[in-house]
Design a protein around this motif. Structure first.
Motif, mmCIF file in Angstrom:
data_model
loop_
_atom_site.group_PDB
_atom_site.id
_atom_site.type_symbol
_atom_site.label_atom_id
_atom_site.label_comp_id
_atom_site.label_asym_id
_atom_site.label_seq_id
_atom_site.Cartn_x
_atom_site.Cartn_y
_atom_site.Cartn_z
ATOM 1 N N GLY A 87 -3.224 12.176 -17.455
ATOM 2 C CA GLY A 87 -2.070 12.049 -18.334
ATOM 3 C C GLY A 87 -0.944 13.015 -18.039
ATOM 4 N N ASP A 88 -1.111 13.822 -16.989
ATOM 5 C CA ASP A 88 -0.066 14.790 -16.629
ATOM 6 C C ASP A 88 0.443 14.571 -15.206
ATOM 7 N N GLY A 89 0.167 13.388 -14.667
ATOM 8 C CA GLY A 89 0.580 13.092 -13.294
ATOM 9 C C GLY A 89 -0.479 13.383 -12.264
ATOM 10 N N THR A 90 -1.641 13.904 -12.699
ATOM 11 C CA THR A 90 -2.741 14.178 -11.780
ATOM 12 C C THR A 90 -3.956 13.336 -12.167
ATOM 13 N N PRO A 134 -7.213 20.421 -9.246
ATOM 14 C CA PRO A 134 -6.227 21.254 -9.938
ATOM 15 C C PRO A 134 -4.869 21.369 -9.245
ATOM 16 N N ASN A 135 -4.593 20.529 -8.242
ATOM 17 C CA ASN A 135 -3.243 20.525 -7.682
ATOM 18 C C ASN A 135 -2.252 20.137 -8.774
ATOM 19 N N SER A 136 -1.032 20.616 -8.634
ATOM 20 C CA SER A 136 -0.006 20.329 -9.633
ATOM 21 C C SER A 136 0.520 18.912 -9.470
ATOM 22 N N ALA A 137 1.107 18.403 -10.528
ATOM 23 C CA ALA A 137 1.626 17.039 -10.518
ATOM 24 C C ALA A 137 2.747 16.850 -9.504
ATOM 25 N N ASP A 138 3.442 17.938 -9.166
ATOM 26 C CA ASP A 138 4.555 17.835 -8.217
ATOM 27 C C ASP A 138 4.137 18.212 -6.793
ATOM 28 N N GLN A 139 2.836 18.200 -6.509
ATOM 29 C CA GLN A 139 2.362 18.598 -5.181
ATOM 30 C C GLN A 139 3.044 17.816 -4.073
ATOM 31 N N TRP A 140 3.028 16.488 -4.200
ATOM 32 C CA TRP A 140 3.570 15.665 -3.118
ATOM 33 C C TRP A 140 5.092 15.683 -3.104
ATOM 34 N N THR A 141 5.712 15.915 -4.254
ATOM 35 C CA THR A 141 7.167 16.077 -4.283
ATOM 36 C C THR A 141 7.575 17.286 -3.462
ATOM 37 N N LYS A 142 6.816 18.371 -3.598
ATOM 38 C CA LYS A 142 7.100 19.581 -2.821
ATOM 39 C C LYS A 142 6.915 19.342 -1.325
ATOM 40 N N VAL A 143 5.887 18.587 -0.972
ATOM 41 C CA VAL A 143 5.662 18.282 0.453
ATOM 42 C C VAL A 143 6.795 17.420 0.992
ATOM 43 N N GLN A 144 7.229 16.457 0.201
ATOM 44 C CA GLN A 144 8.336 15.589 0.603
ATOM 45 C C GLN A 144 9.599 16.416 0.830
ATOM 46 N N CYS A 187 0.826 -1.221 0.000
ATOM 47 C CA CYS A 187 0.000 0.000 0.000
ATOM 48 C C CYS A 187 0.856 1.265 0.000
ATOM 49 N N ASN A 188 1.977 1.233 0.671
ATOM 50 C CA ASN A 188 2.822 2.416 0.797
ATOM 51 C C ASN A 188 3.779 2.612 -0.362
ATOM 52 N N THR A 189 4.197 1.553 -1.028
ATOM 53 C CA THR A 189 5.288 1.671 -1.994
ATOM 54 C C THR A 189 4.878 1.431 -3.447
ATOM 55 N N ASP A 190 3.700 0.877 -3.679
ATOM 56 C CA ASP A 190 3.264 0.559 -5.037
ATOM 57 C C ASP A 190 2.278 1.641 -5.504
ATOM 58 N N PRO A 191 2.638 2.479 -6.486
ATOM 59 C CA PRO A 191 1.760 3.579 -6.914
ATOM 60 C C PRO A 191 0.390 3.121 -7.402
ATOM 61 N N LYS A 192 0.329 2.019 -8.138
ATOM 62 C CA LYS A 192 -0.963 1.537 -8.635
ATOM 63 C C LYS A 192 -1.865 1.139 -7.481
ATOM 64 N N MET A 193 -1.300 0.411 -6.520
ATOM 65 C CA MET A 193 -2.076 0.005 -5.354
ATOM 66 C C MET A 193 -2.509 1.224 -4.543
ATOM 67 N N ARG A 194 -1.616 2.191 -4.424
ATOM 68 C CA ARG A 194 -1.924 3.379 -3.619
ATOM 69 C C ARG A 194 -3.073 4.173 -4.228
ATOM 70 N N ASN A 195 -3.075 4.330 -5.537
ATOM 71 C CA ASN A 195 -4.164 5.057 -6.178
ATOM 72 C C ASN A 195 -5.500 4.327 -6.036
ATOM 73 N N MET A 196 -5.473 3.006 -6.144
ATOM 74 C CA MET A 196 -6.708 2.241 -5.973
ATOM 75 C C MET A 196 -7.223 2.379 -4.543
ATOM 76 N N LEU A 197 -6.309 2.330 -3.595
ATOM 77 C CA LEU A 197 -6.687 2.423 -2.183
ATOM 78 C C LEU A 197 -7.314 3.778 -1.867
#
Length: 503
Positions: A383-386, A412-422, A360-370
């Motif tokens: 198609g732009d990361g969002t 409308p959050n940007s595709a790099d939203q979570w990168t910035k938080v990290q 759940c934490n490391t697999d992007p496909k699983m995380r999006n489904m969850l």
């Protein structure tokens, strides 16, 4: 006789095959006790091509979660189970406990020994459950989930430790706390407010008076007050202190870790004094102490957030906002324990549960489904990361599940939203008490008494309704005399001192 033996042998082989096929159909954990649970559905159609044939006998975990049951739940969970069972042979069924009952219900479940595999928990609930032996020690188990161990920063693992042991997986997200002044962008532009250089109440003071004059002149409409607040006053103004009570704590940067009376500290007294001045001068709304929640739109307020939060703040207010931090980012035990998922010490599937949390934490496909449900039904990939969510979609409390950093941002959050938080987390300062967990057992009665006393003072104190120069001494006198404050202080300080010896 030989012919009879052959017939019997064929009959036995046929019987064994039928028995084996029946066994393969058993997919669900039998720990299904609570009303409100939602099954992951039939997984018989899942195809498996792995060498160890994981889906022959999948493990179905019971996960206790917080919040109302999401829409489209059966289909969403069935979909994610097909994926996770194919990957690791493990699926899940959820029991959702609504916001209002979650705290009491999880306490009752733990006290009664009710069966579950994974439970969302936080703060004192986590600590108290560990003290009761309800959660499994996963310290050594983490070596079997190396991707999870590596993905979650060591700071977070430290924050989740109790007596040097780890009993839960902290959710790696906006795990540090930052408090912002959040402004109406239109007014900032109109009055050329230098909001990026306003952090302290001293710096805020002249701006509020200018705005109040504009309100009186009729140039600003929609509010009568430059600073409209609810009963918590300036949200998060106590964040630099960590303690068992709002009135008692240790400042995050005090290397001596001395327990102090929080409201008597100069930085806190400055805030309380300004609030009282603003209240007397009509800058703060007179009903602040009685409001559970303020209006949607205000000129300026305090909010806990992270880079990119203006998108959500703007949606909430109905107008664009700009913001600037006035405290943080700060890692503390409290901020890290805001979201933890722990494995029951009574679970029959501890290893599988930890492996599932790793997925759940490391697999992007699983995380999006969850978080979002079924692609094409509950959400679409832009198609732009969002992603964009559909109306009435599957929408659980994503913060309580797993990391944000493998999850696609919602437009409308940007595709790099979570990168910035990290990246923002990486700038955070760690509290001197990071990893310290207070055992409240010896002072439960005193803490309850102090909470009751504080409840009679805090709303008027926080909102400026009362004069802190008069109220704070009176408050501490009563806390000491009738609440057992000194016993709490001694117990808290002693435990800190013992903990420091082990560092």
């Amino acid at each position: 006789m030989k012919k009879f033996s052959k017939v019997m042998a064929l009959f036995l082989i046929f019987t064994l095959c039928i028995t084996s096929l029946a066994a393969c159909g058993k997919g669900k954990n039998t720990n299904n006790q609570n009303a409100g649970k939602v099954s992951g559905g039939d997984t018989a159609g899942t195809k498996d091509t792995s060498k160890d044939d994981k889906t022959k006998d999948p493990v179905i975990l019971k996960w206790i979660q917080i919040g109302g049951q999401p829409n489209n739940m059966d289909a969403a969970v069935k979909n994610m189970n097909e994926y996770s069972i194919g990957k690791i042979g493990v699926g899940v069924e959820f029991t959702y406990l609504d916001w209002g009952i979650w705290g009491d219900k999880v306490t009752a479940m733990i006290n009664s020994g009710e069966k579950f595999d994974i439970m969302f928990t936080n703060g004192d609930k986590y600590s108290s459950a560990v003290s009761l032996g309800a959660f499994a020690d996963i310290t050594d188990m983490l070596k079997d989930t190396p991707d999870l161990q590596k993905f979650v920063p060591e700071t977070l693992w430290s924050g989740a430790k109790i007596n040097s042991k780890i009993y839960g997986v902290p959710t790696y997200k906006d795990s540090s706390q930052t408090q912002y002044w959040v402004w109406d962008k239109e007014l900032v532009d109109k009055y050329k407010i230098d909001y990026e250089h306003i952090e302290t109440v001293d710096q805020l003071d002249p701006v509020l008076y200018k705005l109040q004059d504009e309100i009186k002149a009729g140039n600003i409409t929609g509010t009568d007050y430059a600073l409209t607040t609810a009963k918590d006053g300036i949200n998060g103004f106590l964040m630099n202190y960590e303690g068992p009570s709002a009135a008692l704590g240790v400042r995050f940067d005090d290397k001596n870790a001395q327990v102090v009376n929080v409201f008597e500290q100069q930085d806190i007294m400055d805030i309380l004094t300004h609030m009282h001045k603003w209240y007397k001068d009509g800058i703060v709304n007179p009903d602040a102490a009685t409001l559970d929640q303020g209006p949607a739109w205000v000129i300026v307020s305090s909010g806990q957030g992270f880079p990119g939060s203006d998108v959500d703040w703007g949606k909430g207010r109905g107008k664009d906002t700009v913001s600037h931090p006035f405290a943080g980012p700060l890692y503390s035990t409290g901020t890290i324990l805001g979201s933890v998922n722990a494995i029951s010490s009574n679970s029959d599937h501890k290893a599988e549960a930890l492996k599932y949390l790793e997925l759940c934490n490391t697999d992007p496909k699983m995380r999006n489904m969850l978080a979002y449900g079924i692609e094409g039904v509950d959400w679409t990939d832009n198609g732009d990361g969002t992603v964009t969510r559909t109306p009435d979609c599957y929408s659980p409390a994503a913060y309580s599940q797993a990391s944000f950093f493998t999850m696609s941002p919602v437009a409308p959050n940007s595709a790099d939203q979570w990168t910035k938080v990290q990246e923002w987390n990486e700038k955070a300062t760690s509290s001197v008490l990071l990893g310290f967990s207070f055992d409240r057992t010896n002072v439960e009665n005193e803490l309850a008494a102090c909470d009751l006393i504080l409840s009679r003072y805090k709303q008027e104190l926080y909102t400026g309704t009362s004069d802190p120069e008069e109220v704070v001494p009176k408050l501490y006198s009563e806390l000491t005399k009738n609440g057992g404050l000194e016993k709490i202080r001694t117990e808290y300080q002693n435990q800190i001192n013992e903990w420091l010896k082990t560092k």
